[in-house]
Design an enzyme around this catalytic site. Structure first.
Site, PDB file in Angstrom:
ATOM      1  N   HIS A 466       0.810  -1.220   0.000  1.00 50.46           N
ATOM      2  CA  HIS A 466       0.000   0.000   0.000  1.00 50.46           C
ATOM      3  C   HIS A 466       0.843   1.270   0.000  1.00 50.46           C
ATOM      4  O   HIS A 466       0.595   2.178   0.802  1.00 50.46           O
ATOM      5  CB  HIS A 466      -0.934   0.021   1.223  1.00 50.46           C
ATOM      6  N   PRO A 467       1.837   1.427  -0.874  1.00 55.01           N
ATOM      7  CA  PRO A 467       2.618   2.669  -0.862  1.00 55.01           C
ATOM      8  C   PRO A 467       1.776   3.868  -1.291  1.00 55.01           C
ATOM      9  O   PRO A 467       0.988   3.783  -2.236  1.00 55.01           O
ATOM     10  CB  PRO A 467       3.742   2.385  -1.867  1.00 55.01           C
TER      11      PRO A 467
END
Length: 531
Positions: A466-467
């Site tokens: 989930h960057p």
């Protein structure tokens, strides 16, 4: 090939597909959608469990790796990102989570007008075709099918009951009025097949004469005339944008493309002799991600681990999928979930569980040979943030990724609290009767000190993919885009993907990224009417 368009969208990922669909919908504008990867023809993309085959595969994954991280005891870890039509929505775990209403209110409170929950909810609803119970808070008839799971496993049902016995409430729709509670994940899947952003938004739009979709077309640089973006440079020539370029290349690709094109900090650009178009020191900063610790429990119940232990069993599972679109092959990355409060966050959930009826050291290595389940735990709103740095003036050269996990005391305390909560649930009926052993971290870890639990997390935790945040929206000195997602100081250029999040959302990030694409397209179309 046509070389001039009204709008050029860079990146056909979760947001980019939505942007291209909506901008081309009325037929009034010519749109080019550029994707560095190939078409989504790999059959494993469309089988929900296919992420085991597509993550780590260079034909579908950028295969990024972080630099060594002190918070992970110096480890470097893989960071999969989709390199194919649909982007990461084509290789992710299919889990659909909007986040908490407070997440978006927090964005607005930072000065980002129009991003409070009441203003983003219509775009979530517009994107959705929710297959569950009708609700004023859920969308139906949108392009993105969101459905309930088609799989059940006794060990997951037992975990949910044990969690309720611990006092955590049941929640049948965590994307409804309140996120808090435990239940089953919702999926971006339609009749047993993945519904990626490409399937949802591009398949219905392919026949439009005003939409051009170019795959295997990596943008090398953005082009400018003065302080205005005018197009993009590809390996085989230039494309001109009459109105705007919208960069949707993701939390790694978008800041990298800005930097190699001359937008970023002097310290980043000067060593590579990149001409500065606009100094914006926040490009590549504010990198946030969700770090998952993965407690594993051996159990007496049947799990995927042994259900796929030989070719005959795998064949039966494959036949079940081919004939009925049911069975383990329709399973997302996790089956059960929980959004719960630790003692560190009494007002709103800060811990998310991903309950998986299987266990593995990594997707690429396959499952363990014994029956077990995983109670993955993560902190939803970490304080720690990292950064990206370019290594050359070429987009083809992967940037250095510094995630800076577990850099603050709160983050350290929260991951330990989450692991202890997972253990607490495991001791409750009926789950405790199914567990034969705590395989990892092992019951002895933490007997003497919480520091041992933290050290286990540092040694084993990994990204949950989930960057966000590397081109953050805002008005402060480190902001990259404004509330209309226009790059500060540059005309005709916007960024629209998870990189614009000023604060990471509470949970999986694919749904918010699609919402961002929906919202920016609506803003662009409204501005074009007002001109």
């Amino acid at each position: 090939m046509q070389r001039q368009f009204d709008y050029i969208v860079v990146g056909a990922g979760s947001a980019g597909c939505a942007v291209a669909n909506r901008l081309s919908q009325d037929g009034c504008h010519t749109v080019a959608l550029l994707e560095a990867g190939s078409r989504d023809l790999n059959p494993w993309i469309h089988v929900p469990v296919g992420y085991f085959k597509t993550m780590g595969n260079p034909s579908t994954d950028w295969c990024y790796k972080t630099k060594s991280c002190s918070g992970l005891n110096g480890r470097s870890i893989p960071w999969p990102r989709g390199k194919v039509l649909g982007g990461s929505s084509s290789i992710n775990g299919l889990l659909y989570v909007r986040g908490q209403a407070q997440d978006f209110d927090d964005w607005a409170n930072l000065g980002n007008e129009g991003w409070e929950w009441d203003n983003v909810l219509p775009y979530f609803k517009r994107s959705e075709d929710w297959q569950g119970q009708s609700s004023p808070l859920r969308g139906q008839g949108g392009p993105l099918t969101v459905s309930k799971t088609r799989v059940s496993r006794p060990v997951v049902d037992a975990w949910l009951q044990a969690a309720k016995n611990c006092g955590y409430p049941e929640n049948k729709d965590y994307n409804g009025a309140d996120q808090e509670g435990v239940g089953l994940f919702q999926l971006t899947a339609k009749r047993g097949r993945r519904c990626s952003s490409a399937v949802a938004y591009l398949n219905p739009a392919r026949s439009r004469s005003n939409l051009t979709i170019l795959t295997n077309s990596c943008v090398e640089k953005l082009l400018f005339e003065g302080k205005r973006a005018t197009g993009v440079q590809l390996a085989d020539g230039l494309l001109k944008a009459n109105k705007e370029v919208i960069v949707c290349a993701g939390a790694i690709g978008s800041p990298q493309l800005l930097m190699v094109s001359g937008i970023g900090s002097v310290d980043q650009l000067n060593p590579h002799k990149i001409k500065i178009v606009k100094e914006l020191p926040g490009v590549g900063q504010n990198l946030q991600d969700h770090l998952q610790a993965r407690p594993v429990f051996k159990c007496a119940a049947s799990t995927i681990n042994t259900e796929i232990s030989n070719w005959f069993k795998q064949g039966l599972i494959g036949l079940q999928y081919v004939l009925n679109r049911t069975g383990p092959m329709t399973m997302a990355a996790s089956l059960g979930t929980g959004f719960v409060k630790s003692h560190l966050s009494p007002d709103r959930p800060d811990i998310q569980f991903h309950i998986q009826p299987f266990s593995a050291d990594s997707p690429a290595e396959g499952t363990h040979k014994f029956d077990a389940f995983t109670a993955s735990v993560l902190q939803m709103r970490p304080q720690s943030s990292g950064h990206l740095s370019i290594v050359s003036d070429r987009f083809a050269d992967h940037p250095d990724i510094h995630p800076n996990y577990l850099a603050t005391e709160l983050d350290q305390q929260t991951i330990v609290a989450g692991i202890k909560m997972a253990r607490q649930i495991a001791k409750q009926a009926p789950l405790n009767s199914l567990i034969t052993q705590e395989f990892s971290p092992g019951e002895s870890v933490g007997e003497e000190s919480d520091a041992d639990i933290l050290d286990w997390a540092r040694e084993t935790a990994t990204t949950i993919y989930h960057p966000t945040g590397t081109c953050k929206m805002g008005q402060d000195d480190m902001a990259v885009v404004d509330s209309a997602l226009k790059v500060h100081g540059i005309e005709g250029l916007r960024v629209a993907d998870a990189s614009i999040m000023p604060i990471i959302t509470s949970g999986n990030t694919n749904a918010p990224a699609i919402m961002i694409g929906e919202k920016v397209a609506a803003m662009i179309l409204q501005e074009s009417v007002n001109v």
